[in-house]
Write an enzyme that holds these catalytic residues in place. Structure first.
Site, short mmCIF file in Angstrom:
data_model
loop_
_atom_site.label_atom_id
_atom_site.label_comp_id
_atom_site.label_asym_id
_atom_site.label_seq_id
_atom_site.Cartn_x
_atom_site.Cartn_y
_atom_site.Cartn_z
CG ASN A 123 -2.27 0.48 0.64
OD1 ASN A 123 -2.51 1.29 0.14
ND2 ASN A 123 -3.53 -0.34 1.33
CG HIS B 91 23.91 5.59 9.17
ND1 HIS B 91 24.48 6.19 8.21
CD2 HIS B 91 22.60 5.89 9.41
CE1 HIS B 91 23.66 7.21 8.10
NE2 HIS B 91 22.71 7.18 8.64
CE LYS C 57 14.46 -9.78 21.09
NZ LYS C 57 14.40 -9.72 22.62
#
Length: 183
Positions: free
Chosen positions: A83, A114, A159
């Site tokens: 979307n 980074h 996780k």
């Protein structure tokens, strides 16, 4: 079963999305049939990066694909829709399964962007088949979301998510097991 009648405008919109999908194919390395695009989609690719899209995929306006290295690969399975304003940021590999519903303003990434000393800056991100990701969710690097899972709106997934579970929150935590969802 009560089916609504389709107007000429509905058919015209469908045809226009297929036309935009045909034009968008030039930016894709491999593409299945019936790609539909509903507005401008950004693709920023490094040389040798690969964007692979399955059959019957629908990309909405302002979706962004950012393949930031030559070894980056983004794979999107069949019958998946992404979307508005959702972004996929990839340095190595992001895989999205078939029949997935990705809501607006979702960020999916396999990198921290980074580099942080002492940690891997990129890990593959895998989203299984038939996964629903709510709006403004963030899927971080190295996450695997199991088949049939639901990620609630505004969640930050750091996780792995087990199959057929609902997760929510920052960071995302298990809310419910044995979840089934339908479009």
């Amino acid at each position: 079963m009560n089916r609504r009648k389709r107007s000429f405008r509905d058919y015209a919109k469908y045809g226009y999305r297929i036309l935009l999908g045909a034009l968008f194919r030039r930016k894709v390395d491999q593409c299945g049939k019936l790609l539909r695009v509903a507005g401008g989609v950004t693709v920023s690719k490094a040389k040798h990066a690969r964007l692979i899209i399955g059959d019957n995929v629908l990309l909405f306006k302002d979706t962004g694909f950012y393949l930031d290295s030559g070894e980056a690969v983004i794979e999107i399975g069949d019958h998946t829709f992404i979307n508005r304003r959702s972004e996929i940021i990839c340095k190595k590999h992001v895989k999205i399964g078939s029949h997935c519903a990705i809501s607006w303003d979702v960020a999916i990434m396999d990198t921290d962007i980074h580099r942080i000393e002492g940690s891997a800056d990129t890990k593959p991100t895998v989203i299984g088949d038939h996964v629903w990701i709510g709006n403004k969710a963030i899927i971080l690097k190295g996450v695997t979301i199991g088949e049939g899972a639901v990620v609630a709106a505004g969640s930050v997934v750091s996780k792995d998510v087990a199959p057929y579970t609902l997760v929510a929150g920052v960071p995302a935590k298990l809310v419910r097991e044995d979840v089934r969802w339908h479009v």
